[in-house]
Enzyme design. Structure first.
Site, PDB file in Angstrom:
ATOM      1  N   THR A   1       0.818  -1.225   0.000  1.00 37.58           N
ATOM      2  CA  THR A   1       0.000   0.000   0.000  1.00 37.58           C
ATOM      3  C   THR A   1       0.844   1.263   0.000  1.00 37.58           C
ATOM      4  O   THR A   1       0.391   2.313  -0.456  1.00 37.58           O
ATOM      5  CB  THR A   1      -0.936   0.007   1.220  1.00 37.58           C
ATOM      6  OG1 THR A   1      -0.158  -0.164   2.406  1.00 37.58           O
ATOM      7  CG2 THR A   1      -1.948  -1.118   1.127  1.00 37.58           C
ATOM      8  N   CYS A   2       2.084   1.160   0.518  1.00 37.26           N
ATOM      9  CA  CYS A   2       2.920   2.361   0.528  1.00 37.26           C
ATOM     10  C   CYS A   2       3.302   2.777  -0.886  1.00 37.26           C
ATOM     11  O   CYS A   2       3.646   3.929  -1.134  1.00 37.26           O
ATOM     12  CB  CYS A   2       4.167   2.119   1.369  1.00 37.26           C
ATOM     13  SG  CYS A   2       5.148   0.722   0.807  1.00 37.26           S
ATOM     14  N   MET A   3       3.261   1.834  -1.826  1.00 41.26           N
ATOM     15  CA  MET A   3       3.606   2.146  -3.219  1.00 41.26           C
ATOM     16  C   MET A   3       2.392   2.010  -4.137  1.00 41.26           C
ATOM     17  O   MET A   3       2.534   2.095  -5.354  1.00 41.26           O
ATOM     18  CB  MET A   3       4.716   1.209  -3.699  1.00 41.26           C
ATOM     19  CG  MET A   3       6.033   1.383  -2.948  1.00 41.26           C
ATOM     20  SD  MET A   3       7.343   0.358  -3.623  1.00 41.26           S
ATOM     21  CE  MET A   3       6.735  -1.286  -3.194  1.00 41.26           C
TER      22      MET A   3
END
Length: 1034
Positions: free
Chosen positions: A1001-1003
């Site tokens: 989710t961070c990317m």
């Protein structure tokens, strides 16, 4: 070249080529000129000395002759002239010539001789039917002598009254009906003046003109000023009757109503007497009946620019002449101006004079006034020296500016030409009248409490529909008349063509905004009051074009810190160009915002109608990101001129800049939180709430601990934090937690009884404000549907009756029933109290001090209705809202939020309710690991995503981005872009293809195995997004 020892001086050589003779000639001419001027000065001095000596010798001779002439007069006509008869009026008689020669008004004996002469004249007039025959001699009349004697006799009478006014005061105040001409000395002198100025007499004009030259009304002013407040006559007195008669004759003598005033006129001398109508009420009535006041207004308007030079000196610092004049004509107007007998010219001239005098009020009269649109806290009064307190009686007199009948008459008369539907531009006289009344009302807003004036104009005078017809005609005709402020000619004043449209807007906008605060939704939408929806659309067009001109075209460079004009300076210049422009911009923007808010709730026109331009250019965006620019000024004053998407773009760029600034200030500072999923609120409150503003704006990383006490495997690169923000907001704003309640529409607002649920409830509201602020600061959309009236609190707005449906529609309908109830409300048994029933505890709260003993009646029901709405919408959640706002504003600036209304603010918080745009996401997706747009797996994947319902689409977004809602402006602005990566080669084993999709989710990355069929993709994807396995799955 060395000194030779010769002492003889060398001859001087003029390098200019002039000879010494020429130089001597110029010097001689200059000397001759100086001597000639000296001789002239001496000659003039001698002439003046001779004149002075001549005058002195003459006065000395006259002074010596006066006793002789007086003795001769007494020996021939008696000690006081009692032996004289009607023959003394003949031109050859020395009676009057001797009397005039020795008369001294300070000598009591001479005064008795003058009174006897006046009695003789009046007795002779009564005995003969032909007055002129008294002055005939040998069948002829010497008119120059007769006129000379009559005008001097009248002048001496007035001067004598003025000198002895203190001793004659009781006689001057005697009622006219009780006069005795034989015992009342003052009455004899006054009656003589009136007799000599009768219109039928051939010398009346000469006498009246001479009296005016001799300061007739100045003398009368001195007599009237002698009367104290406690001595005011109850009936028409002798002096009042004389003033009325002489004023009437003066007005008739003037001829034209617009004649230019001169010093010593009735309008300037008598009307500027302090509180003259309080001292002489009968005089006021007679001036009204005789139309004297109307002609005075016309004369004052014709000479308004010269008034400062025509007014007499003030009687005391507490009673400035200009303020006394203003107070008297306002009191005049409040009683005399009625719609049926007021002409357009009279209303126009009255407004011109009153406006001019209001603008020049001393500073002390501004100190208690609250500017419209402001509050008492915003007052800025005189920080440079003390201002004398105004006289309370004079202040009370100025309150006539808000008189119901006066304002209603002025509005009705001046705006009557616009009542009929027409598209023709107003005539010059109509435009001048409307401009005059608008200038008067604009000035009145400054010197009278705003609430009083607005109430009268909104409800009694019905200004909005009347003035709107004028504005509408100008708008449809594409022709705004020019307007010049009569009497003002300063360089700082607005051009006439700009005043023509600014002043009507400066008046109608605050009144309309005030009217909207008490206009319920049924009146506004269904009954279309105060204006029809068609008129509202045209009004929006007028407002947006005016604001665009004011804030963008005319505003070359806005002030860095715009502030209201300071009060407390002598003679407030109300109509200075900058002050008027700022004022019009403020009130127009406020009204446009109110209309935009109403339109957002229930449309009466498409939202695009509010946009001044379809879209703004890149220059505007560049300015919006800089400090102290026109774009920022416009967004601060009237953001709704800019389309919503453009404002969102500016808002997101401001957030990005703020995040970058915060990261530069603390580049290595990262706050790490350890959060238990089953204790998320308590852990977040304990770790986040103590943080400072700078730390909150920085990077925060989260580690989740599952139910077993084990840290989850995910590494927070931003995705876990987004998941944390969604979970904390979902849990903390849940109604089960007790800090928030929900309306019947399932919209959230602070629980008024939160103190009964949590002891530390206010600090929790502060924490929740920070939580929401952090989510918005990081651009994370959270699903929190707030009630509209609570969203107003985030914008520091006060809620009114029309906001009540967003809290309690049933209560709103009940209050509307009371508002329109025709029966006797006192029979319903209502009192100014309201009952709160929270968690079984019933409490009675008074809406007013002693409210439990104040019954609700037809007279006070409107006040009751608004107090109930105010309590529910503002009072009962004030503490909770203030603490929430305090935490929220630590991360989100007020100016960012004020670019949006409540409905738009909800979109900033939660995003659009229309669901995920799959086509937009696909258009902005990237691929990696061997996938491409036309790869078979990708084709099948997008087909599956399109079949998902709204709830599953949100779960899918949360799975891949950490947030269940997409960016405000679309997936083009998702950072980093959404990417689908192949998680295995095409020839992977069955065991590998049996794995579930995973995400980072961070990317914003989805790791998708190359499944063989659409059914498998759907099965695996649904399992992954609905499993709720947290970050252990990744």
């Amino acid at each position: 070249m060395f000194f030779s020892g010769d002492p003889a001086s060398r001859k001087k050589v003029d390098l200019g080529g002039r000879s010494s003779k020429e130089r001597d000639r110029e010097k001689l001419l200059e000397q001759a000129r100086l001597e000639r001027e000296q001789r002239k000065r001496i000659r003039l001095q001698n002439q003046r000395a001779t004149q002075i000596q001549k005058c002195f010798r003459g006065r000395k001779v006259v002074a010596a002759l006066r006793p002789e002439i007086r003795a001769e007069f007494c020996s021939k006509f008696g000690e006081y002239g009692e032996n004289a008869d009607s023959q003394v009026f003949k031109p050859s008689s020395k009676y009057f010539s001797q009397l005039f020669f020795f008369f001294n008004e300070k000598d009591s004996g001479d005064c008795q001789r003058l009174v006897q002469a006046c009695r003789l004249l009046q007795q002779s007039v009564r005995e003969t039917s032909d007055v002129i025959s008294l002055f005939k001699e040998n069948g002829d009349i010497d008119w120059p002598i007769v006129k000379y004697r009559m005008k001097h006799l009248a002048r001496l009478c007035l001067q004598t009254l003025h000198v002895h006014r203190a001793t004659l005061k009781s006689e001057l105040l005697q009622p006219v009906q009780a006069l005795n001409l034989y015992t009342n000395t003052a009455a004899v002198l006054l009656n003589t003046v009136l007799s000599l100025t009768e219109d039928a007499l051939p010398w009346s004009g000469v006498v009246l003109d001479y009296l005016l030259q001799s300061n007739l009304f100045s003398l009368l002013r001195g007599i009237l000023l002698l009367v104290d407040t406690g001595e005011k006559p109850t009936e028409m007195s002798c002096i009042e009757s004389t003033v009325v008669v002489l004023a009437s004759r003066y007005m008739r003598r003037s001829g034209s109503e617009t004649v230019k005033l001169t010093a010593g006129s009735f309008a300037t001398e008598v009307l500027s007497i302090p509180l003259v109508w309080k001292q002489f009420p009968a005089l006021k009535q007679e001036c009204i009946k005789g139309k004297i006041w109307e002609r005075s207004i016309h004369q004052l308007a014709g000479s308004v620019a010269e008034l400062p030079y025509l007014l007499p000196p003030e009687t005391s610092p507490r009673f400035p002449s200009s303020v006394c004049l203003l107070g008297n004509i306002l009191e005049f107007g409040a009683e005399a101006m009625r719609e049926k007998n007021t002409s357009l010219e009279l209303a126009t001239d009255f407004c011109i004079v009153a406006r001019y005098l209001m603008e020049r009020l001393p500073a002390g009269f501004f100190k208690s006034v609250i500017p419209i649109g402001g509050s008492e806290d915003e007052m800025d009064i005189d920080d440079g020296g003390e201002v004398a307190a105004p006289e309370p009686r004079l202040e009370q007199q100025l309150k006539n500016a808000e008189n119901h009948d006066l304002l209603r008459t002025l509005v009705a008369v001046t705006c009557s030409g616009s009542a009929a539907s027409s598209t023709e531009a107003p005539s010059p006289s109509e435009a001048a009248a409307v401009g005059a009344v608008c200038a008067f009302l604009y000035a009145t807003f400054t010197v009278s409490p705003a609430i009083s004036i607005l109430t009268v104009l909104a409800y009694r005078a019905e200004l909005v529909p009347r003035l709107w017809q004028y504005i509408k005609r100008c708008h449809l005709a594409h022709s705004w008349p020019s307007l010049e402020l009569v009497g003002d000619s300063t360089e700082s004043q607005l051009p006439a063509d700009q005043l023509g449209w600014m002043l009507p807007l400066a008046v109608i906008c605050p009144v309309f905004s005030f009217l909207l605060t008490s206009t319920d939704n049924e009146e506004f939408y269904d009954q279309q009051k105060p204006l029809s929806h068609q008129d509202l659309v045209q009004l929006v067009t007028v407002l947006k074009e005016a604001l665009w001109q004011l804030l963008w075209v005319m505003s070359a460079k806005p002030p860095a810190n715009p502030s209201p004009q300071k009060l407390g300076q002598p003679e407030q210049k109300i109509f200075i160009a900058k002050a008027v422009r700022d004022r019009v911009a403020d009130v127009s923007a406020n009204l446009l915002a109110e209309l935009h808010d109403r339109n957002s709730r229930r449309q009466f026109t498409p939202p695009q109608q509010f946009h001044a331009r379809e879209a703004v250019d890149e220059n505007f965006f560049a300015q919006a990101e800089s400090e102290n620019t026109r774009a920022q000024y416009l967004l601060r004053k009237a953001p709704f001129l800019v389309p919503f998407t453009d404002r969102v773009r500016i808002y997101t760029s401001q957030l990005t800049a703020a995040r970058q600034q915060s990261s530069h200030q603390t580049p290595f500072s990262r706050m790490r939180l350890r959060i238990r999923r089953d204790r998320i609120i308590e852990d977040a409150f304990a770790q986040l709430n103590p943080l400072t503003e700078d730390v909150l704006k920085g990077t925060i990383r989260v580690t989740f601990v599952n139910e077993l006490g084990v840290e989850e495997a995910g590494v927070d690169g931003g995705g876990i934090f987004k998941d944390f923000m969604e979970n904390i907001t979902k849990a903390a704003f849940d109604v089960q937690y007790g800090l928030f309640k929900e309306t019947s529409d399932h919209l959230l607002y602070p629980n008024p009884a939160s103190h009964m649920v949590h002891d530390d409830h206010l600090h929790y509201f502060d924490f929740l404000g920070k939580t929401l602020g952090k989510a918005m600061f990081e651009g994370i959309l959270v699903d929190i549907p707030f009630a509209t009236f609570f969203l107003s609190k985030l914008r520091n707005k006060h809620n009114f009756l029309h906001d009540l449906p967003s809290l309690d529609p049933e209560l709103y309908r009940s209050l509307l029933f009371l508002k329109h109830y025709d029966g006797d409300l006192s029979q319903l048994g209502l009192y100014f109290v309201i009952e709160n029933n929270e968690y079984g505890e019933q409490m009675e709260i008074e809406l007013l001090p002693g409210g439990k003993d104040i019954p609700v009646t037809n007279a006070n029901k409107i006040n009751y209705i608004h107090l109930v709405a105010n309590h529910r919408l503002n009072v009962q959640i004030r503490q909770q809202s203030n603490y929430f706002l305090r935490g929220f504003q630590q991360l989100i600036k007020t100016e960012w939020i004020n670019m949006f209304n409540e409905q738009e603010l909800q979109i900033l918080i939660s995003g659009s309710q229309e669901g995920m745009d799959v086509n937009d996401l696909r258009l902005n997706a990237h691929y990696a690991g061997g996938y491409s747009e036309d790869h078979p797996v990708i084709e099948m994947f997008w087909d599956v995503v399109k079949t998902l319902d709204l709830d599953l689409q949100q779960k899918f977004l949360k799975f891949v981005t950490g947030c269940s809602r997409g960016p405000l402006l679309g997936f083009k602005y998702l950072e980093p872009r959404f990417c689908i990566q192949r998680a295995a080669p095409d020839d992977a084993s069955e065991e590998t293809l049996d794995r579930l999709p995973t995400s980072a989710t961070c990317m914003n990355l989805l790791k998708l195995p190359p499944y063989k069929s659409k059914e498998v993709i759907q099965e695996k994807l649904l399992y992954a997004i609905t499993a709720g396995a947290g970050f252990d799955l990744s």
